[in-house]
Write a protein that holds these residues in place. Structure first.
Motif, PDB file in Angstrom:
ATOM      1  N   GLU A 202      67.023 -78.226   6.345  1.00 45.66           N
ATOM      2  CA  GLU A 202      65.570 -78.083   6.336  1.00 45.66           C
ATOM      3  C   GLU A 202      65.144 -76.635   6.105  1.00 45.66           C
ATOM      4  OE1 GLU A 202      64.175 -80.113   9.852  1.00 45.66           O
ATOM      5  OE2 GLU A 202      64.405 -82.049   8.847  1.00 45.66           O
ATOM      6  N   GLY A 203      66.086 -75.699   6.204  1.00 46.85           N
ATOM      7  CA  GLY A 203      65.781 -74.315   5.882  1.00 46.85           C
ATOM      8  C   GLY A 203      66.015 -73.974   4.427  1.00 46.85           C
ATOM      9  N   ASN A 204      66.542 -74.932   3.671  1.00 45.32           N
ATOM     10  CA  ASN A 204      66.799 -74.680   2.251  1.00 45.32           C
ATOM     11  C   ASN A 204      65.492 -74.707   1.473  1.00 45.32           C
ATOM     12  OD1 ASN A 204      69.144 -74.462   0.267  1.00 45.32           O
ATOM     13  ND2 ASN A 204      67.917 -76.071  -0.695  1.00 45.32           N
ATOM     14  N   GLU A 205      65.255 -73.676   0.682  1.00 43.36           N
ATOM     15  CA  GLU A 205      63.991 -73.569  -0.035  1.00 43.36           C
ATOM     16  C   GLU A 205      63.971 -74.360  -1.329  1.00 43.36           C
ATOM     17  OE1 GLU A 205      62.948 -69.502  -0.579  1.00 43.36           O
ATOM     18  OE2 GLU A 205      62.724 -69.100   1.575  1.00 43.36           O
ATOM     19  N   GLU A 206      65.077 -74.403  -2.047  1.00 47.30           N
ATOM     20  CA  GLU A 206      65.098 -75.077  -3.340  1.00 47.30           C
ATOM     21  C   GLU A 206      66.496 -75.609  -3.625  1.00 47.30           C
ATOM     22  OE1 GLU A 206      63.627 -76.903  -6.357  1.00 47.30           O
ATOM     23  OE2 GLU A 206      62.361 -75.631  -5.103  1.00 47.30           O
ATOM     24  N   PRO A 207      66.639 -76.917  -3.796  1.00 51.39           N
ATOM     25  CA  PRO A 207      65.586 -77.928  -3.705  1.00 51.39           C
ATOM     26  C   PRO A 207      65.197 -78.197  -2.261  1.00 51.39           C
ATOM     27  CG  PRO A 207      67.698 -78.998  -4.048  1.00 51.39           C
ATOM     28  CD  PRO A 207      67.959 -77.516  -4.143  1.00 51.39           C
ATOM     29  N   ARG A 208      63.968 -78.635  -2.074  1.00 49.33           N
ATOM     30  CA  ARG A 208      63.519 -78.972  -0.727  1.00 49.33           C
ATOM     31  C   ARG A 208      64.222 -80.241  -0.253  1.00 49.33           C
ATOM     32  NH1 ARG A 208      58.301 -80.507  -0.149  1.00 49.33           N
ATOM     33  NH2 ARG A 208      58.214 -81.192  -2.308  1.00 49.33           N
ATOM     34  N   ALA A 209      64.481 -80.295   1.044  1.00 47.83           N
ATOM     35  CA  ALA A 209      65.159 -81.457   1.615  1.00 47.83           C
ATOM     36  C   ALA A 209      64.691 -81.652   3.050  1.00 47.83           C
ATOM     37  CB  ALA A 209      66.676 -81.269   1.574  1.00 47.83           C
TER      38      ALA A 209
END
Length: 271
Positions: free
Chosen positions: A27-34
């Motif tokens: 959930e902290g990943n900016e791209e791609p959103r997940a």
């Protein structure tokens, strides 16, 4: 610009702390959103959840009591449009077996943020490819005339869903197509012939390299042949060619002689 929906992720691991850390990374990943839509502490729990819910990606531990990760991946393998599987484990010796089960990736604990990001990008690309297959096979929601309402594009690991009503034209350039809206240009795979068959009466083939939304055609004129606009239709005479002006962007696209009558008819139908 349209944004793609976040990847829906199911985390399956028998260790609560491992699930918590993985949720934070996802959930902290900016791209791609997940987004993590559910967690399961065993393969059996995951299967029960998947009976009534859908997700795009399963982040899956290998060694768990009961149905382990390899068994769960095998159970999912035969399902149509099953979620992608990425194994997340402290035991690298299972990697070969995991890839034999068509796993998208194999991450070893502790998971590095950049490795997870690469896996999520691959999952997003697969989601885009599957959406394109569904659209091609008529599984996307359809408009009243039976045409797909959206065009799915995979662009730099992101899935973009462009409403068909926003598309002004498709243009073939080298090995790719350009999709043009009033505000954006997108590069996509495909062929104009396939699109022409899929999209029906709302679009008109004005030239061998251009498919235009009828509603976007504003005028038809004779133009001096210039590169990228109107051009002589193959006779080399240099005489005036035909071109259409596209609404919102005020661009001119060449019209082949054989399509001039069809363009005139389309314009007449808008009055």
């Amino acid at each position: 610009m349209l944004t793609h929906p976040p990847l829906r992720v199911l985390i399956v691991d028998d260790e609560p702390l491992a699930r918590l850390r993985l949720r934070g990374l996802v959930e902290g990943n900016e791209e791609p959103r997940a987004e993590v839509v559910a967690e399961a502490g065993s393969g059996e729990q995951a299967l029960m959840w998947l009976k009534d819910h859908a997700c795009d990606l399963v982040l899956l531990d290998v060694q768990m009591p009961g149905l382990d990760g390899l068994g769960l991946a095998q159970a999912l393998r035969g399902r149509p449009f099953a979620p992608a599987v990425v194994f997340v484990t402290a035991h690298p010796q299972h990697a070969l077996q995991a890839f034999e089960l068509e796993a998208l990736d194999y991450l070893t604990k502790p998971v590095r943020r950049e490795r997870l990001q690469a896996s999520l990008a691959r999952a997003a690309q697969r989601v885009g490819e599957r959406a394109a297959i569904k659209a091609r096979d008529g599984q996307e929601p359809a408009a009243a005339d039976g045409t797909a309402q959206v065009i799915n594009i995979t662009e730099r690991g992101r899935l973009l869903r462009v409403p068909l009503g926003e598309v002004l034209y498709f243009k073939a350039e080298l090995k790719y197509l350009t999709l043009r809206t009033a505000t954006q240009s997108h590069v996509m795979d495909g062929s104009l012939s396939d699109l022409e068959q899929r999209l029906g009466e709302r679009f008109l083939r004005v030239h061998r390299n251009a498919l235009v939304a009828k509603a976007a055609v504003r005028e038809l004129e004779r133009h001096v042949p210039t590169e990228g606009v109107a051009e002589p239709d193959g006779d080399g005479s240099g005489e005036l060619g035909w071109a259409v002006r596209i609404a919102h962007v005020n661009e001119w696209l060449a019209v082949s002689r054989r399509q001039v009558a069809a363009v005139r008819e389309a314009l007449a139908g808008q009055r």
